[in-house]
Scaffold this motif. Sequence first.
Motif, PDB file in Angstrom:
ATOM      1  N   PHE A 173       0.814  -1.213   0.000  1.00 60.83           N
ATOM      2  CA  PHE A 173       0.000   0.000   0.000  1.00 60.83           C
ATOM      3  C   PHE A 173       0.848   1.263   0.000  1.00 60.83           C
ATOM      4  O   PHE A 173       0.315   2.371  -0.160  1.00 60.83           O
ATOM      5  N   GLU A 174       2.154   1.114   0.183  1.00 61.11           N
ATOM      6  CA  GLU A 174       3.058   2.259   0.133  1.00 61.11           C
ATOM      7  C   GLU A 174       3.539   2.551  -1.287  1.00 61.11           C
ATOM      8  O   GLU A 174       4.213   3.557  -1.519  1.00 61.11           O
ATOM      9  N   LEU A 175       3.228   1.680  -2.221  1.00 57.45           N
ATOM     10  CA  LEU A 175       3.687   1.873  -3.596  1.00 57.45           C
ATOM     11  C   LEU A 175       2.962   3.057  -4.236  1.00 57.45           C
ATOM     12  O   LEU A 175       1.826   3.381  -3.867  1.00 57.45           O
ATOM     13  N   PRO A 176       3.607   3.732  -5.204  1.00 54.78           N
ATOM     14  CA  PRO A 176       2.995   4.907  -5.838  1.00 54.78           C
ATOM     15  C   PRO A 176       1.682   4.569  -6.520  1.00 54.78           C
ATOM     16  O   PRO A 176       1.624   3.675  -7.361  1.00 54.78           O
ATOM     17  N   GLY A 177       0.628   5.262  -6.149  1.00 54.27           N
ATOM     18  CA  GLY A 177      -0.679   5.039  -6.751  1.00 54.27           C
ATOM     19  C   GLY A 177      -1.576   4.093  -5.986  1.00 54.27           C
ATOM     20  O   GLY A 177      -2.770   4.010  -6.282  1.00 54.27           O
ATOM     21  N   ALA A 178      -1.017   3.370  -4.999  1.00 56.98           N
ATOM     22  CA  ALA A 178      -1.817   2.423  -4.217  1.00 56.98           C
ATOM     23  C   ALA A 178      -2.677   3.165  -3.197  1.00 56.98           C
ATOM     24  O   ALA A 178      -2.336   4.261  -2.750  1.00 56.98           O
ATOM     25  N   GLN A 179      -3.785   2.553  -2.823  1.00 53.02           N
ATOM     26  CA  GLN A 179      -4.688   3.123  -1.830  1.00 53.02           C
ATOM     27  C   GLN A 179      -4.519   2.412  -0.491  1.00 53.02           C
ATOM     28  O   GLN A 179      -4.186   1.230  -0.457  1.00 53.02           O
ATOM     29  N   PRO A 180      -4.758   3.112   0.630  1.00 47.16           N
ATOM     30  CA  PRO A 180      -4.658   2.471   1.947  1.00 47.16           C
ATOM     31  C   PRO A 180      -5.728   1.414   2.137  1.00 47.16           C
ATOM     32  O   PRO A 180      -6.786   1.454   1.495  1.00 47.16           O
ATOM     33  N   GLY A 181      -5.470   0.452   3.015  1.00 43.09           N
ATOM     34  CA  GLY A 181      -6.363  -0.681   3.208  1.00 43.09           C
ATOM     35  C   GLY A 181      -7.789  -0.300   3.548  1.00 43.09           C
ATOM     36  O   GLY A 181      -8.734  -0.954   3.110  1.00 43.09           O
ATOM     37  N   ARG A 182      -7.985   0.762   4.321  1.00 46.82           N
ATOM     38  CA  ARG A 182      -9.347   1.146   4.700  1.00 46.82           C
ATOM     39  C   ARG A 182     -10.174   1.528   3.479  1.00 46.82           C
ATOM     40  O   ARG A 182     -11.402   1.332   3.467  1.00 46.82           O
ATOM     41  N   ASP A 183      -9.503   2.061   2.447  1.00 41.09           N
ATOM     42  CA  ASP A 183     -10.220   2.427   1.230  1.00 41.09           C
ATOM     43  C   ASP A 183     -10.626   1.205   0.417  1.00 41.09           C
ATOM     44  O   ASP A 183     -11.619   1.233  -0.319  1.00 41.09           O
ATOM     45  N   HIS A 184      -9.862   0.112   0.539  1.00 42.20           N
ATOM     46  CA  HIS A 184     -10.228  -1.133  -0.141  1.00 42.20           C
ATOM     47  C   HIS A 184     -11.562  -1.637   0.414  1.00 42.20           C
ATOM     48  O   HIS A 184     -12.473  -1.981  -0.336  1.00 42.20           O
ATOM     49  N   LEU A 185     -11.645  -1.679   1.735  1.00 42.07           N
ATOM     50  CA  LEU A 185     -12.837  -2.222   2.386  1.00 42.07           C
ATOM     51  C   LEU A 185     -14.012  -1.245   2.303  1.00 42.07           C
ATOM     52  O   LEU A 185     -15.156  -1.656   2.110  1.00 42.07           O
ATOM     53  N   GLY A 186     -13.733   0.054   2.450  1.00 43.42           N
ATOM     54  CA  GLY A 186     -14.793   1.040   2.325  1.00 43.42           C
ATOM     55  C   GLY A 186     -15.362   1.088   0.921  1.00 43.42           C
ATOM     56  O   GLY A 186     -16.583   1.193   0.727  1.00 43.42           O
ATOM     57  N   GLY A 187     -14.487   0.996  -0.091  1.00 45.77           N
ATOM     58  CA  GLY A 187     -14.941   0.991  -1.477  1.00 45.77           C
ATOM     59  C   GLY A 187     -15.812  -0.205  -1.795  1.00 45.77           C
ATOM     60  O   GLY A 187     -16.753  -0.107  -2.594  1.00 45.77           O
ATOM     61  N   ARG A 188     -15.514  -1.323  -1.156  1.00 48.44           N
ATOM     62  CA  ARG A 188     -16.305  -2.524  -1.400  1.00 48.44           C
ATOM     63  C   ARG A 188     -17.770  -2.303  -1.022  1.00 48.44           C
ATOM     64  O   ARG A 188     -18.679  -2.769  -1.720  1.00 48.44           O
ATOM     65  N   MET A 189     -18.007  -1.590   0.074  1.00 47.22           N
ATOM     66  CA  MET A 189     -19.373  -1.336   0.528  1.00 47.22           C
ATOM     67  C   MET A 189     -20.149  -0.507  -0.496  1.00 47.22           C
ATOM     68  O   MET A 189     -21.365  -0.623  -0.612  1.00 47.22           O
ATOM     69  N   ILE A 190     -19.424   0.312  -1.253  1.00 47.18           N
ATOM     70  CA  ILE A 190     -20.081   1.203  -2.212  1.00 47.18           C
ATOM     71  C   ILE A 190     -20.238   0.555  -3.583  1.00 47.18           C
ATOM     72  O   ILE A 190     -21.304   0.629  -4.203  1.00 47.18           O
ATOM     73  N   TRP A 191     -19.174  -0.086  -4.072  1.00 43.44           N
ATOM     74  CA  TRP A 191     -19.129  -0.481  -5.482  1.00 43.44           C
ATOM     75  C   TRP A 191     -19.239  -1.982  -5.756  1.00 43.44           C
ATOM     76  O   TRP A 191     -19.424  -2.386  -6.904  1.00 43.44           O
ATOM     77  N   ASP A 192     -19.129  -2.807  -4.724  1.00 46.66           N
ATOM     78  CA  ASP A 192     -19.047  -4.242  -4.999  1.00 46.66           C
ATOM     79  C   ASP A 192     -20.334  -4.811  -5.583  1.00 46.66           C
ATOM     80  O   ASP A 192     -20.292  -5.728  -6.402  1.00 46.66           O
ATOM     81  N   MET A 193     -21.479  -4.289  -5.194  1.00 44.22           N
ATOM     82  CA  MET A 193     -22.740  -4.815  -5.706  1.00 44.22           C
ATOM     83  C   MET A 193     -22.807  -4.706  -7.225  1.00 44.22           C
ATOM     84  O   MET A 193     -23.234  -5.630  -7.916  1.00 44.22           O
ATOM     85  N   HIS A 194     -22.334  -3.583  -7.764  1.00 43.75           N
ATOM     86  CA  HIS A 194     -22.340  -3.387  -9.214  1.00 43.75           C
ATOM     87  C   HIS A 194     -21.323  -4.307  -9.891  1.00 43.75           C
ATOM     88  O   HIS A 194     -21.573  -4.834 -10.979  1.00 43.75           O
ATOM     89  N   LEU A 195     -20.173  -4.494  -9.239  1.00 43.21           N
ATOM     90  CA  LEU A 195     -19.142  -5.373  -9.792  1.00 43.21           C
ATOM     91  C   LEU A 195     -19.634  -6.819  -9.832  1.00 43.21           C
ATOM     92  O   LEU A 195     -19.406  -7.542 -10.800  1.00 43.21           O
ATOM     93  N   LYS A 196     -20.316  -7.239  -8.785  1.00 41.98           N
ATOM     94  CA  LYS A 196     -20.860  -8.602  -8.733  1.00 41.98           C
ATOM     95  C   LYS A 196     -21.901  -8.813  -9.831  1.00 41.98           C
ATOM     96  O   LYS A 196     -21.907  -9.854 -10.503  1.00 41.98           O
ATOM     97  N   ARG A 197     -22.781  -7.830 -10.009  1.00 38.05           N
ATOM     98  CA  ARG A 197     -23.814  -7.947 -11.035  1.00 38.05           C
ATOM     99  C   ARG A 197     -23.175  -8.064 -12.419  1.00 38.05           C
ATOM    100  O   ARG A 197     -23.612  -8.864 -13.255  1.00 38.05           O
ATOM    101  N   TRP A 198     -22.136  -7.261 -12.662  1.00 40.17           N
ATOM    102  CA  TRP A 198     -21.431  -7.330 -13.941  1.00 40.17           C
ATOM    103  C   TRP A 198     -20.805  -8.713 -14.134  1.00 40.17           C
ATOM    104  O   TRP A 198     -20.891  -9.292 -15.223  1.00 40.17           O
ATOM    105  N   LEU A 199     -20.159  -9.239 -13.082  1.00 37.95           N
ATOM    106  CA  LEU A 199     -19.482 -10.534 -13.194  1.00 37.95           C
ATOM    107  C   LEU A 199     -20.457 -11.632 -13.588  1.00 37.95           C
ATOM    108  O   LEU A 199     -20.136 -12.477 -14.438  1.00 37.95           O
TER     109      LEU A 199
END
Length: 236
Positions: free
Chosen positions: A196-222
């Motif tokens: 997560f320290e690499l250039p352009g990477a997001q912190p872990g909390r954003d991975h889990l927080g983003g899932r709550m917002i966007w995962d439903m749409h990603l699952k439907r697409w899959l």
Amino acid sequence: MPPRQRPQILVVLHQESSSAGRVGHVLLENGFDLDIRRPPLGDALPETLDGHAGTVVFGGPMSANDEDDFVRRETDWLSVPLKENRPFLGICLGAQMLVNHLGGKVEGHGEGLVEIGWYPLKATEAGKSLMHWPEMVYQFHREGFSLPSGATLLATSETYPNQAFRYGENAWGIQFHAELTRVMMHRWVVRGAHRFELPGAQPGRDHLGGRMIWDMHLKRWLMEFLQTIFGKPVQG
């Protein structure tokens, strides 16, 4: 009469602890069984896909450019689904192996940027004609790929422009990860925290927080994407 046997999808994984995740769940629900092989642990890949309805090659921490024997053998093996015109999906490393097999190039970003976290995705006109794509997708990679000669670009992003493509009738590659269950994402966030320290990477909390917002749409697409590639077995 004996019960009709469910068709099998060949699932190629690259770590002992890896699973087919949500992709596996959707395929099982759609009437397929999974034939799981792990080439790094010595599992052989079949010489023909006559006994399979298709193949999914998943990601892994290694690079498609590594000199390990299994990487070279697996990349060469991709001639089987291509020659037999069987449905094939490569995810992250699997897509990059397909690109190498087709004569393309796999390499890191020129400025060292990575995509680790949630990032915007934009469908091309060819992609839009197939289905509705999610606006945000989950990424976990340090390398991207060129678009192989003869392939059709389906989706793009800013940092790594080639995100999804189709080659021929039945070969597909995607750079991002729609297969992660909630448990898998928690495990990736814990085990991959050093990245997560690499250039352009997001912190872990954003991975889990983003899932709550966007995962439903990603699952439907899959679910729609897998049905586009593999269809559903004829019941009988």
